[in-house]
Structures are given as structure tokens and as C-alpha cells.
Design a protein around this motif. Structure first.
Motif, PDB file in Angstrom:
ATOM      1  N   ALA A 175     -55.189 -24.277  80.086  1.00 52.00           N
ATOM      2  CA  ALA A 175     -54.147 -24.027  79.084  1.00 52.00           C
ATOM      3  C   ALA A 175     -53.889 -25.274  78.247  1.00 52.00           C
ATOM      4  O   ALA A 175     -53.724 -25.189  77.027  1.00 52.00           O
ATOM      5  CB  ALA A 175     -52.862 -23.568  79.769  1.00 52.00           C
ATOM      6  N   ARG A 176     -53.869 -26.444  78.886  1.00 48.37           N
ATOM      7  CA  ARG A 176     -53.610 -27.692  78.154  1.00 48.37           C
ATOM      8  C   ARG A 176     -54.739 -28.051  77.200  1.00 48.37           C
ATOM      9  O   ARG A 176     -54.521 -28.733  76.211  1.00 48.37           O
ATOM     10  CB  ARG A 176     -53.387 -28.856  79.135  1.00 48.37           C
ATOM     11  N   THR A 177     -55.948 -27.615  77.525  1.00 47.62           N
ATOM     12  CA  THR A 177     -57.091 -27.960  76.682  1.00 47.62           C
ATOM     13  C   THR A 177     -57.418 -26.857  75.675  1.00 47.62           C
ATOM     14  O   THR A 177     -58.506 -26.846  75.096  1.00 47.62           O
ATOM     15  CB  THR A 177     -58.335 -28.284  77.541  1.00 47.62           C
ATOM     16  N   GLY A 178     -56.481 -25.918  75.472  1.00 51.12           N
ATOM     17  CA  GLY A 178     -56.651 -24.904  74.435  1.00 51.12           C
ATOM     18  C   GLY A 178     -57.509 -23.722  74.830  1.00 51.12           C
ATOM     19  O   GLY A 178     -57.899 -22.936  73.978  1.00 51.12           O
ATOM     20  N   ARG A 179     -57.831 -23.569  76.088  1.00 45.79           N
ATOM     21  CA  ARG A 179     -58.652 -22.445  76.545  1.00 45.79           C
ATOM     22  C   ARG A 179     -57.739 -21.416  77.213  1.00 45.79           C
ATOM     23  O   ARG A 179     -57.857 -21.122  78.389  1.00 45.79           O
ATOM     24  CB  ARG A 179     -59.726 -22.976  77.488  1.00 45.79           C
ATOM     25  N   ARG A 180     -56.836 -20.879  76.411  1.00 40.83           N
ATOM     26  CA  ARG A 180     -55.779 -20.010  76.908  1.00 40.83           C
ATOM     27  C   ARG A 180     -56.310 -18.722  77.552  1.00 40.83           C
ATOM     28  O   ARG A 180     -55.790 -18.285  78.569  1.00 40.83           O
ATOM     29  CB  ARG A 180     -54.835 -19.662  75.761  1.00 40.83           C
ATOM     30  N   LYS A 181     -57.292 -18.125  76.967  1.00 39.36           N
ATOM     31  CA  LYS A 181     -57.851 -16.881  77.519  1.00 39.36           C
ATOM     32  C   LYS A 181     -58.421 -17.115  78.919  1.00 39.36           C
ATOM     33  O   LYS A 181     -58.191 -16.332  79.838  1.00 39.36           O
ATOM     34  CB  LYS A 181     -58.920 -16.321  76.558  1.00 39.36           C
ATOM     35  N   GLU A 182     -59.170 -18.209  79.068  1.00 39.34           N
ATOM     36  CA  GLU A 182     -59.723 -18.539  80.383  1.00 39.34           C
ATOM     37  C   GLU A 182     -58.603 -18.816  81.381  1.00 39.34           C
ATOM     38  O   GLU A 182     -58.697 -18.422  82.555  1.00 39.34           O
ATOM     39  CB  GLU A 182     -60.639 -19.754  80.279  1.00 39.34           C
ATOM     40  N   ALA A 183     -57.549 -19.504  80.933  1.00 34.49           N
ATOM     41  CA  ALA A 183     -56.421 -19.786  81.797  1.00 34.49           C
ATOM     42  C   ALA A 183     -55.754 -18.477  82.262  1.00 34.49           C
ATOM     43  O   ALA A 183     -55.402 -18.341  83.433  1.00 34.49           O
ATOM     44  CB  ALA A 183     -55.406 -20.673  81.082  1.00 34.49           C
ATOM     45  N   GLU A 184     -55.606 -17.535  81.334  1.00 36.26           N
ATOM     46  CA  GLU A 184     -55.024 -16.247  81.683  1.00 36.26           C
ATOM     47  C   GLU A 184     -55.887 -15.493  82.689  1.00 36.26           C
ATOM     48  O   GLU A 184     -55.379 -14.851  83.594  1.00 36.26           O
ATOM     49  CB  GLU A 184     -54.799 -15.403  80.424  1.00 36.26           C
ATOM     50  N   ASP A 185     -57.202 -15.593  82.533  1.00 36.27           N
ATOM     51  CA  ASP A 185     -58.118 -14.951  83.477  1.00 36.27           C
ATOM     52  C   ASP A 185     -57.980 -15.567  84.877  1.00 36.27           C
ATOM     53  O   ASP A 185     -57.977 -14.850  85.876  1.00 36.27           O
ATOM     54  CB  ASP A 185     -59.563 -15.071  82.996  1.00 36.27           C
ATOM     55  N   VAL A 186     -57.861 -16.889  84.916  1.00 39.76           N
ATOM     56  CA  VAL A 186     -57.694 -17.575  86.203  1.00 39.76           C
ATOM     57  C   VAL A 186     -56.362 -17.172  86.837  1.00 39.76           C
ATOM     58  O   VAL A 186     -56.280 -16.899  88.036  1.00 39.76           O
ATOM     59  CB  VAL A 186     -57.798 -19.110  86.046  1.00 39.76           C
ATOM     60  N   LEU A 187     -55.304 -17.111  86.031  1.00 35.79           N
ATOM     61  CA  LEU A 187     -54.003 -16.700  86.550  1.00 35.79           C
ATOM     62  C   LEU A 187     -54.014 -15.265  87.022  1.00 35.79           C
ATOM     63  O   LEU A 187     -53.361 -14.921  88.021  1.00 35.79           O
ATOM     64  CB  LEU A 187     -52.923 -16.907  85.491  1.00 35.79           C
ATOM     65  N   ALA A 188     -54.746 -14.399  86.336  1.00 29.33           N
ATOM     66  CA  ALA A 188     -54.865 -13.009  86.770  1.00 29.33           C
ATOM     67  C   ALA A 188     -55.541 -12.937  88.136  1.00 29.33           C
ATOM     68  O   ALA A 188     -55.201 -12.088  88.955  1.00 29.33           O
ATOM     69  CB  ALA A 188     -55.630 -12.187  85.748  1.00 29.33           C
TER      70      ALA A 188
END
Length: 190
Positions: A175-188
Motif C-alpha cells: 500500500a505504501r509503495t502504490g500497489r494498492r490492488k496487490e495490497a487489497e489482494d493480500v488483505l483479502a
């Protein structure tokens, strides 16, 4: 004692489940529950016991126990100093001491110094290939702005660490490095 006296029915039940039941059954699950309850009721217990042992016999093992307890309480400056003191002579390249000191340095906002400890650990070969060491390495790289190396280390460490710490740190990094979609996938996945 105060909990038992002030909250009579609840305090007695907490004492029963935190102290008496684990002693009766001594199973690993019951011991974990009892340990968690004791830590919740008395978070300073491990630190006090480690400090008493260190004061009685300031061995490397007792310094390491005290440093770990201090770090657990957020006293990273004390932990770093204890790890540094313990890293003398034959213990200068002890893997547990190197990793503990690196973690403390990173928590203190000194990732460059932490990376030096981790590089010494990596020089030992297989000792550096633990998930905890790789997560700490990822955090050091991230602190230094070396995001490509941090991403690689997070990718290796996060799925191998038990619990949620590795995955949560990886998601925050993404999320901090601007890869929000990947972060959301990891959180899911969590």
C-alpha cells in the motif's frame, strides 16, 4: 490479588482459568491460554523475571532474554544496548543476537545499521534463510528505500511466517509503495 478482591466473581474465575486450570491439565493449548492470560494480566512479568535473572547472573543467555522482553514492551533502545553488550567475544556472530539487534535497530529507525547486522548474519549461510530473518531484511530494505529488494524479501518471508505479521507487513508495504490492488489482494487472503 487486586483483580480477585475488586471483581470478586470475575476475578476468581480469571484466576481459576489463568493459574489453576493450566496447572491441572498442563496441555500445550491450556498452557498457551494460561500464558496469554498471565501476559494480559501482568505484561511486565516476563521483563521482571528476565531482569531478576540478569541481575543474578549477567550471562549472554540472560542478556538475550532481557533484551527480548524489553523489545516486547517497546523498549527497543534498551534491547539494542543489551544485544550489543552480549555480542562480545565468541558471541559476536551469534545468529540470535544479530537478528535481535537488527530488529531493535530497525524499530529505532536505524535501518542502515540493522542491515549491517543482517549482512553479517547472511554471511553465515543457512542461518539467514529463516522467515523471521527475511522479514527483518525486508523491513531494513524498505527503511532504506530499496523497494525492489524489499518486495522480493517480503514475497519470500510473508507466506512462510506463522501468524499474520508477515502478511500484514507485506500488505502495508504494498500500500505504501502504490500497489494498492496487490495490497487489497493480500488483505483479502488474511
Amino acid at each position: 490479588l487486586w483483580i480477585i478482591l475488586l471483581f470478586r466473581p470475575l476475578g476468581g474465575l480469571v484466576y481459576l482459568f489463568a493459574i489453576i486450570v493450566p496447572e491441572l491439565f498442563r496441555g500445550p493449548t491450556v498452557r498457551k491460554v494460561g500464558r496469554a492470560a498471565r501476559e494480559t494480566l501482568d505484561p511486565m512479568r516476563t521483563y521482571r523475571e528476565s531482569k531478576a535473572a540478569h541481575d543474578l547472573a549477567p550471562t549472554v543467555h540472560n542478556q538475550m532474554r532481557l533484551a527480548s522482553a524489553a523489545a516486547g514492551l517497546g523498549r527497543h533502545d534498551e534491547a539494542e544496548a543489551l544485544y550489543a553488550q552480549a555480542m562480545q567475544g565468541v558471541h559476536a556472530d551469534d545468529p540470535a543476537l544479530l537478528l535481535g539487534r537488527a530488529k531493535a535497530l530497525i524499530e529505532l529507525g536505524r535501518p542502515a545499521e540493522g542491515l549491517v547486522m543482517l549482512e553479517r548474519l547472511q554471511a553465515q549461510g543457512k542461518e539467514a534463510e529463516t522467515p523471521q530473518a527475511m522479514l527483518t531484511l525486508a523491513r531494513a530494505y524498505e527503511g532504506l528505500g530499496r523497494n525492489a529488494e524489499a518486495a522480493s524479501a517480503y514475497d519470500w518471508a510473508a507466506p512462510r511466517l506463522p501468524g499474520l505479521e508477515g502478511i500484514a507487513r507485506q500488505a502495508a508495504f504494498l500500500a505504501r509503495t502504490g500497489r494498492r490492488k496487490e495490497a487489497e489482494d493480500v488483505l483479502a487472503e488474511i
